[in-house]
Every structure is written in C-alpha cells, then in structure tokens.
Design a protein around this motif. Structure first.
Motif, mmCIF file in Angstrom:
data_model
loop_
_atom_site.group_PDB
_atom_site.id
_atom_site.type_symbol
_atom_site.label_atom_id
_atom_site.label_comp_id
_atom_site.label_asym_id
_atom_site.label_seq_id
_atom_site.Cartn_x
_atom_site.Cartn_y
_atom_site.Cartn_z
ATOM 1 N N ASN A 52 0.796 -1.231 0.000
ATOM 2 C CA ASN A 52 0.000 0.000 0.000
ATOM 3 C C ASN A 52 0.826 1.278 0.000
ATOM 4 O O ASN A 52 0.267 2.369 -0.168
ATOM 5 N N LEU A 53 2.131 1.152 0.219
ATOM 6 C CA LEU A 53 2.960 2.349 0.366
ATOM 7 C C LEU A 53 2.831 3.277 -0.839
ATOM 8 O O LEU A 53 2.730 4.502 -0.696
ATOM 9 N N ALA A 54 2.800 2.696 -2.028
ATOM 10 C CA ALA A 54 2.709 3.507 -3.251
ATOM 11 C C ALA A 54 1.348 4.189 -3.383
ATOM 12 O O ALA A 54 1.202 5.149 -4.143
ATOM 13 N N HIS A 55 0.333 3.703 -2.669
ATOM 14 C CA HIS A 55 -0.989 4.325 -2.733
ATOM 15 C C HIS A 55 -1.208 5.283 -1.556
ATOM 16 O O HIS A 55 -1.786 6.349 -1.714
ATOM 17 N N PHE A 56 -0.788 4.856 -0.374
ATOM 18 C CA PHE A 56 -1.143 5.593 0.842
ATOM 19 C C PHE A 56 -0.018 6.478 1.366
ATOM 20 O O PHE A 56 -0.277 7.393 2.141
ATOM 21 N N GLY A 57 1.243 6.188 1.008
ATOM 22 C CA GLY A 57 2.352 6.892 1.632
ATOM 23 C C GLY A 57 2.487 6.483 3.092
ATOM 24 O O GLY A 57 1.893 5.496 3.524
ATOM 25 N N TYR A 58 3.276 7.252 3.847
ATOM 26 C CA TYR A 58 3.532 6.937 5.251
ATOM 27 C C TYR A 58 2.469 7.560 6.148
ATOM 28 O O TYR A 58 1.792 8.493 5.764
ATOM 29 N N LYS A 61 -2.861 7.122 9.106
ATOM 30 C CA LYS A 61 -4.098 6.826 8.378
ATOM 31 C C LYS A 61 -3.899 5.657 7.424
ATOM 32 O O LYS A 61 -4.737 4.752 7.355
ATOM 33 N N GLY A 62 -2.798 5.667 6.696
ATOM 34 C CA GLY A 62 -2.495 4.555 5.807
ATOM 35 C C GLY A 62 -2.289 3.268 6.602
ATOM 36 O O GLY A 62 -2.725 2.186 6.184
ATOM 37 N N GLY A 124 5.298 11.499 6.832
ATOM 38 C CA GLY A 124 4.079 10.989 7.453
ATOM 39 C C GLY A 124 2.898 11.842 7.052
ATOM 40 O O GLY A 124 2.965 12.601 6.086
ATOM 41 N N ASP A 125 1.801 11.708 7.791
ATOM 42 C CA ASP A 125 0.617 12.507 7.500
ATOM 43 C C ASP A 125 0.875 13.970 7.844
ATOM 44 O O ASP A 125 1.254 14.297 8.970
ATOM 45 N N SER A 149 6.999 13.677 1.811
ATOM 46 C CA SER A 149 6.355 12.382 1.582
ATOM 47 C C SER A 149 7.377 11.248 1.515
ATOM 48 O O SER A 149 7.041 10.089 1.718
ATOM 49 N N PHE B 56 -8.404 13.367 11.384
ATOM 50 C CA PHE B 56 -7.861 12.868 10.118
ATOM 51 C C PHE B 56 -7.399 13.982 9.182
ATOM 52 O O PHE B 56 -6.617 13.718 8.267
ATOM 53 N N LYS B 61 -7.606 9.525 2.227
ATOM 54 C CA LYS B 61 -7.450 8.467 3.230
ATOM 55 C C LYS B 61 -8.420 8.669 4.382
ATOM 56 O O LYS B 61 -9.075 7.728 4.832
ATOM 57 N N LEU B 65 -11.585 6.219 5.587
ATOM 58 C CA LEU B 65 -11.834 5.785 6.966
ATOM 59 C C LEU B 65 -13.232 6.221 7.415
ATOM 60 O O LEU B 65 -13.940 5.465 8.094
ATOM 61 N N ARG B 92 -8.617 3.502 -2.740
ATOM 62 C CA ARG B 92 -7.417 3.353 -3.567
ATOM 63 C C ARG B 92 -7.658 3.908 -4.960
ATOM 64 O O ARG B 92 -6.771 4.518 -5.569
ATOM 65 N N LEU B 95 -7.353 7.606 -4.882
ATOM 66 C CA LEU B 95 -5.948 8.022 -4.777
ATOM 67 C C LEU B 95 -5.190 7.833 -6.081
ATOM 68 O O LEU B 95 -4.218 8.539 -6.353
ATOM 69 N N ASN B 96 -5.639 6.871 -6.882
ATOM 70 C CA ASN B 96 -4.904 6.565 -8.113
ATOM 71 C C ASN B 96 -5.561 7.135 -9.364
ATOM 72 O O ASN B 96 -5.099 6.881 -10.474
ATOM 73 N N ASP B 125 -4.085 15.123 1.453
ATOM 74 C CA ASP B 125 -2.986 14.213 1.758
ATOM 75 C C ASP B 125 -1.728 14.662 1.024
ATOM 76 O O ASP B 125 -1.733 14.806 -0.200
ATOM 77 N N LEU B 126 -0.660 14.848 1.766
ATOM 78 C CA LEU B 126 0.619 15.281 1.196
ATOM 79 C C LEU B 126 1.027 14.401 0.020
ATOM 80 O O LEU B 126 1.335 14.877 -1.077
ATOM 81 N N PHE B 127 1.034 13.105 0.252
ATOM 82 C CA PHE B 127 1.509 12.148 -0.738
ATOM 83 C C PHE B 127 0.636 12.185 -2.000
ATOM 84 O O PHE B 127 1.130 12.195 -3.121
ATOM 85 N N GLU B 130 1.093 15.561 -3.918
ATOM 86 C CA GLU B 130 2.376 15.573 -4.644
ATOM 87 C C GLU B 130 2.288 14.733 -5.913
ATOM 88 O O GLU B 130 2.811 15.118 -6.960
#
Lengths: 233, 233
Positions: A52-58, A61-62, A124-125, A149, B56, B61, B65, B92, B95-96, B125-127, B130
């Motif tokens: 999930n890292l590539a979708h949610f990041g750190y 919440k992820g 992180g978030d 990120s 949150f 994300k 939730l 997901r 996000l994608n 969401d930062l990630f 970006e």
C-alpha cells in the motif's frame, strides 16, 4: 568541514512513535485471535503496508487502512463490523496520542540552536505531523519545518537548495539509517545516527559504519558534541 | 493595487476532484442498500467526516476511513468484510485516479506565469497531492508549491511571509469561497472565484460578493484577464 545547518528527524528522534505503533499492533493481533495466531499477524500486516505504500504513503491513516485490509484478508472476510470499528479507534488513538519527548531533547535542541540553523525534517501525514510539532513546544527552535512524503536524495537536495545550504555543510540527525543518514551522506553531507529502542521493519538499511562523516551516539544528549566533532573533521 | 504573486488552488480549480468523490459516494451508497436508502447516506457520511476532521484532516485516506466508519454505523455493525474491502478499493481508486485538467488550464497557467510569480496552494494528503502535481505536468510553472493542512488566515500569512509578498499584492484563484477567497480577502489580498460544477458541503461559505477586490468568472480561461483587471483597481 564546518556545519551550517543541522536537520533533525522527529518520530523516534525527538519523540516516541514506533513504540505506540508496536503497542497498537499487539492489541490488533489479539483482536484477530479467532482467525490467526498473534505471532503471524505482524508479517502479514507488513506485507500489506509495503503493497500500500505507493498508494497511501507513510503515516497513521495509511497504517489504519492497512490494518483493516489485513484483518479482512486474514479472517477470509469474516471479521465483523465491531472489530473493524475497534481498528479505526486504534488509528484515532495513534493520531491523538500525546507527544512524549525523548529524554534530553529540549536541552539538546537548545544547544544545537545556539550554534546552527535548525531544520526539522519528517515524513508521514501532514496534519498529524503538524499537530505533533505544535504540541512538542519545539517549533520555535527550527528555522524550517519540512514535512515530506519521502526522505530520499532528491528530497534533501531540494530542501537544502531552498535553504541555501551547501550539502557538505549539512548534518542530519535521526534514528533511521535509510531515511535520515544514507541519502544525506550520498549528497556529501554528514550524519549522526541515534538508534531508537525499536526500528520499523521498513526503515532497516545497510550503511557503511566507517564513513568518515557518520557518527553514532546512544542518546540525543550526545548529539551536540557529535555534530561539533563532525564539523572539525 | 499591483499584483505580484498569484496563488492557484488545485482540486476543482486546475483538475477535477469533487466529481470523483461524488461518483464514489454514489457507489458507496448503493453498497449500503441492504441497510439504508441511498438518499440517506450522504448526510450520515458528512456527519462522520465533520467529526473526524480534527483527527484525520482532509484527503482521500481520511474520507475512506470515514466511509468505513459510517458503513459500520448505518448497518449497526452488520456490514461484512467483503463490503469493507470494496470501500478500501474505492479509496485506492480515488488516490490513483488519473489527473484530468479542467479545460483551458495549461493556457491559463502559462498566461499567468508570463506576468506573475505563481504559487500552487492546496490541502489534502501530502503524498496524494504531490502525486497529482507531478502528474499534472504543471509543476514547472509554479515558483512555490504549498501543500497545507488548512487554508485559513494564518496559513496564507505564513506562506506570503515565506515568499516575501505583501498580502495586498497577492491574488488567490480557486473554487472555494471558504478556503481560497475569504481568508485572502481578510488579509487585504485579492481573489478570483471560479466556481466548480459541484462544491463539497464543507466548503460552503458566505462571502460579500460586492467586495472590491473580488471577482467571479465562469472558467479558468477568464482568470488572466480578471487578475489583470484586479491589479488595475
């Protein structure tokens, strides 16, 4: 080489974090007992997190979404709404946990601020990290606060460019060899590794311990002296 | 008053976003049909989102939730693992989702970049943000990219301070009166409101439409002329 700016990691360098994740993971494993032995849960969860890292990041919440997804997988879809709700509650507790500074942090940050420009560099978030920085009472010591990120070579290069700092004059302090130390050494900077009591599996890395611009200390209290020594080399 | 820097919102100003959330919400409502009529779902979900905002923050994300939590509530805990998994998949997909620029965006951004320093100002969401900025192909036009946890007066004041821009010489362009326009007008800056086809319930706000430094246009294509006109006033 003189040091102009010191970067500090936040989670598990300035305040406790991974310990909370570990404690949450234990309660989470117990919750899945009807379907799977607690010992098997962490590896399955880590696998979901990696995927999930590539979708949610750190971030928390992820992590919570990964806990829910893993619970569904491990229970073959049998996990009930009550347990899923408990998992969401775990996530909310992680996000709301009071910030607990590591011993000696305020004194070390103050000492570093006397001699260097300081940057806080954390991933992180965004929302969660901002809350923790505000609650830490340390924000004023930092000239820059960078919530990113990913902590890799391009990120540090961009950050140092924006701060107008030549990479060899930057020293990064943190508990993760992969995120805090290796990319900064690769840019020609210096690093002080302060291991935390536990390390998240995804942060493990191999770094040449004999690197001339790397030092390792046992406590944040020893960081100011370590940075000063690196600046003399 | 001359304008030095133009800020642009991203979601629903440069590219489609809320439309994807609405479409997701429709599929989500259909998923809960065994327990509740689809018409009742959006209000319940919004209530959960409001309650969770302080935990949150904004973004896909947290939205996911909140969807899971609302499903458990509305089904009185009966929602099954398969459906929860489908909800995570909705998240997901959000996000994608490929970035789809609104009509006329590249031309408008290019025209603005010819005359002004540009900043992209977005929350979420930062990630995720970006990723979208990278995928948009627009990043090079912006001197600054600011992903923030809230778009309020202190946030804009900090941002303009960091950019060295006097607030009256800043004009913000966006679809949200609450996040893009009101705080900038409060700081003495200017605003161009470009309504999107749908507005998230949490972004509704009342703003004095007769404010001398506010203009409203029907399309991003009309923004360069509107900013030029505001700069002449």
């Amino acid at each position: 080489m003189p040091i102009e700016m010191v970067g500090l990691d936040a989670d598990d360098t300035l305040w406790h974090s991974e310990g909370h994740y570990r404690a949450t993971q234990e309660r989470y494993s117990a919750l899945l007992e009807p379907w799977i032995g607690a010992a098997e849960v962490p590896a399955a969860l880590l696998q979901t997190e990696r995927r999930n890292l590539a979708h949610f990041g750190y971030g928390a919440k992820g992590f919570t979404l990964s806990m829910i997804e893993t619970a569904i997988e491990l229970s073959k879809g049998e996990v009930d709404g009550h347990r899923i709700h408990v998992i969401i509650e775990f996530g909310r507790e992680l996000l709301n946990h009071p910030v607990e500074l590591l011993d000696g942090v305020p004194e070390a940050v103050e000492a570093l601020a006397d001699d260097f420009r300081l940057a806080l560099v954390t991933k992180g978030d965004l929302f969660h990290q901002e809350s923790k920085i505000a609650a830490s009472g340390l924000a004023d010591a930092f000239e820059r606060v960078e919530i990113v990120s990913e902590k890799d070579v391009p990120t540090y290069a961009r950050l140092l460019g924006a701060a107008g700092v030549d990479p060899p004059r930057f020293c990064m302090v943190g508990n993760s060899l992969r995120s805090d130390i290796a990319p900064v050494l690769a840019l020609g900077g210096a690093g002080v590794h302060v291991p935390y009591e536990v390390t998240w599996a995804m942060e493990h890395a191999e770094v040449d311990d004999t690197h001339p611009r790397l030092d390792r200390v046992g406590s944040i209290r020893d960081v100011p002296a370590a940075v000063a020594a690196l600046a003399e080399r």
